[in-house]
Design a protein around this motif. Structure first.
Motif, short mmCIF file in Angstrom:
data_model
loop_
_atom_site.label_atom_id
_atom_site.label_comp_id
_atom_site.label_asym_id
_atom_site.label_seq_id
_atom_site.Cartn_x
_atom_site.Cartn_y
_atom_site.Cartn_z
N LEU A 63 0.82 -1.21 0.00
CA LEU A 63 0.00 0.00 0.00
C LEU A 63 0.86 1.27 0.00
CD1 LEU A 63 -2.93 -1.02 2.38
CD2 LEU A 63 -2.95 -0.81 -0.13
N LYS A 64 2.15 1.13 0.18
CA LYS A 64 3.05 2.29 0.14
C LYS A 64 3.71 2.46 -1.23
CE LYS A 64 4.03 2.10 5.05
NZ LYS A 64 4.95 1.64 6.07
N LEU A 65 3.48 1.53 -2.14
CA LEU A 65 4.08 1.65 -3.47
C LEU A 65 3.51 2.86 -4.19
CD1 LEU A 65 4.09 -2.06 -4.73
CD2 LEU A 65 5.97 -0.75 -3.72
N ASP A 66 4.39 3.52 -4.96
CA ASP A 66 3.95 4.67 -5.74
C ASP A 66 4.34 4.48 -7.20
OD1 ASP A 66 6.69 5.35 -5.99
OD2 ASP A 66 6.59 6.80 -4.35
N GLY A 67 4.13 5.50 -8.00
CA GLY A 67 4.42 5.41 -9.43
C GLY A 67 5.87 5.12 -9.74
N GLU A 68 6.79 5.67 -8.96
CA GLU A 68 8.21 5.41 -9.19
C GLU A 68 8.53 3.93 -8.96
OE1 GLU A 68 10.64 7.44 -10.41
OE2 GLU A 68 8.94 8.77 -10.76
N HIS A 69 7.93 3.35 -7.96
CA HIS A 69 8.15 1.93 -7.70
C HIS A 69 7.65 1.08 -8.87
CE1 HIS A 69 7.94 3.40 -3.38
NE2 HIS A 69 9.18 2.97 -3.53
N ILE A 70 6.50 1.44 -9.41
CA ILE A 70 5.94 0.68 -10.53
C ILE A 70 6.84 0.81 -11.75
CG2 ILE A 70 3.99 0.51 -12.12
CD1 ILE A 70 3.56 -0.69 -9.25
N ARG A 71 7.36 1.99 -12.02
CA ARG A 71 8.28 2.15 -13.15
C ARG A 71 9.53 1.30 -12.93
NH1 ARG A 71 5.32 6.68 -13.27
NH2 ARG A 71 6.35 7.92 -11.67
N PHE A 72 10.00 1.25 -11.68
CA PHE A 72 11.14 0.40 -11.35
C PHE A 72 10.82 -1.07 -11.63
CE2 PHE A 72 12.97 -2.32 -7.95
CZ PHE A 72 14.28 -2.33 -8.38
N VAL A 73 9.65 -1.52 -11.24
CA VAL A 73 9.25 -2.91 -11.48
C VAL A 73 9.25 -3.20 -12.98
CG1 VAL A 73 7.35 -4.57 -11.30
CG2 VAL A 73 7.99 -3.17 -9.32
N PHE A 74 8.73 -2.28 -13.77
CA PHE A 74 8.74 -2.47 -15.22
C PHE A 74 10.17 -2.51 -15.75
CE2 PHE A 74 4.23 -1.87 -15.16
CZ PHE A 74 3.78 -2.51 -16.31
N ASP A 75 11.04 -1.67 -15.22
CA ASP A 75 12.45 -1.72 -15.62
C ASP A 75 13.06 -3.08 -15.30
OD1 ASP A 75 12.42 0.88 -16.57
OD2 ASP A 75 13.47 1.73 -14.83
N CYS A 76 12.77 -3.60 -14.12
CA CYS A 76 13.29 -4.92 -13.73
C CYS A 76 12.79 -6.00 -14.68
CB CYS A 76 12.88 -5.26 -12.30
SG CYS A 76 13.74 -4.28 -11.06
N LEU A 77 11.53 -5.94 -15.03
CA LEU A 77 10.96 -6.93 -15.94
C LEU A 77 11.63 -6.85 -17.31
CD1 LEU A 77 7.18 -6.64 -15.05
CD2 LEU A 77 8.69 -8.58 -14.58
N LYS A 78 11.89 -5.64 -17.78
CA LYS A 78 12.52 -5.47 -19.10
C LYS A 78 13.97 -5.92 -19.09
CE LYS A 78 9.35 -1.93 -20.55
NZ LYS A 78 9.02 -0.54 -20.58
N GLU A 79 14.66 -5.77 -17.97
CA GLU A 79 16.07 -6.16 -17.87
C GLU A 79 16.27 -7.65 -17.63
OE1 GLU A 79 17.89 -3.80 -14.84
OE2 GLU A 79 17.57 -1.93 -15.93
N ASN A 80 15.24 -8.34 -17.16
CA ASN A 80 15.36 -9.75 -16.84
C ASN A 80 15.52 -10.56 -18.13
OD1 ASN A 80 15.31 -12.19 -15.44
ND2 ASN A 80 13.11 -12.40 -15.76
N THR A 81 16.57 -11.37 -18.18
CA THR A 81 16.81 -12.20 -19.36
C THR A 81 16.68 -13.69 -19.05
OG1 THR A 81 19.19 -12.19 -18.91
CG2 THR A 81 18.34 -10.50 -20.41
N THR A 82 16.30 -14.02 -17.83
CA THR A 82 16.13 -15.42 -17.46
C THR A 82 14.65 -15.81 -17.53
OG1 THR A 82 15.90 -14.90 -15.11
CG2 THR A 82 18.12 -15.37 -15.91
N GLN A 83 14.41 -17.09 -17.70
CA GLN A 83 13.04 -17.58 -17.76
C GLN A 83 12.44 -17.55 -16.35
OE1 GLN A 83 12.57 -21.59 -19.11
NE2 GLN A 83 10.35 -21.42 -19.25
#
Length: 120
Positions: A63-83
């Motif tokens: 409940l403390k997550l904000d827009g910056e955290h969500i952008r970070f999560v998307f960055d992590c997903l895009k950088e992940n190269t493992t299955q």
């Protein structure tokens, strides 16, 4: 559940994110639904990255997550190269850990990019 969904969307600046990244809206919707599911869970513990944590602790962090955290999560997903074999658990771990890893992640990336600019 609807109240928590609305609160989470407000906290993460859902409308702004979807406006800026319409192609990622479906992924964001899945994240929101996962957060709502966990926040509304009646289980005593929630498993995050192999650890059973008190539901109240996980709920508070989500409940403390904000827009910056969500952008970070998307960055992590895009950088992940493992299955990813269990996407739900992976997303839960990244969302839960975003507030305590985001700044160090970006600092490490800047340091790496800075070092690379001198090596090349």
């Amino acid at each position: 559940m609807d109240d928590y969904r609305a609160l989470i969307r407000e906290n993460i600046e859902y409308d702004r994110f979807v406006r800026d990244h319409p192609y990622d809206a479906q992924q964001l919707d899945e994240m929101v639904e996962l957060m709502v599911e966990v926040v509304c869970s009646r289980r005593k513990t929630i498993r995050v990255a192999g650890n059973d944590l008190p539901q109240a602790v996980v709920k508070s962090r989500l409940l403390k997550l904000d827009g910056e955290h969500i952008r970070f999560v998307f960055d992590c997903l895009k950088e992940n190269t493992t299955q990813v074999k269990n996407m739900k658990q992976y997303l839960m771990a990244v969302l839960y850990n975003a507030p305590v890893t985001m700044e160090n992640h970006y600092a490490a990336r800047v340091n790496y990019d800075f070092r690379e600019s001198f090596v090349n």
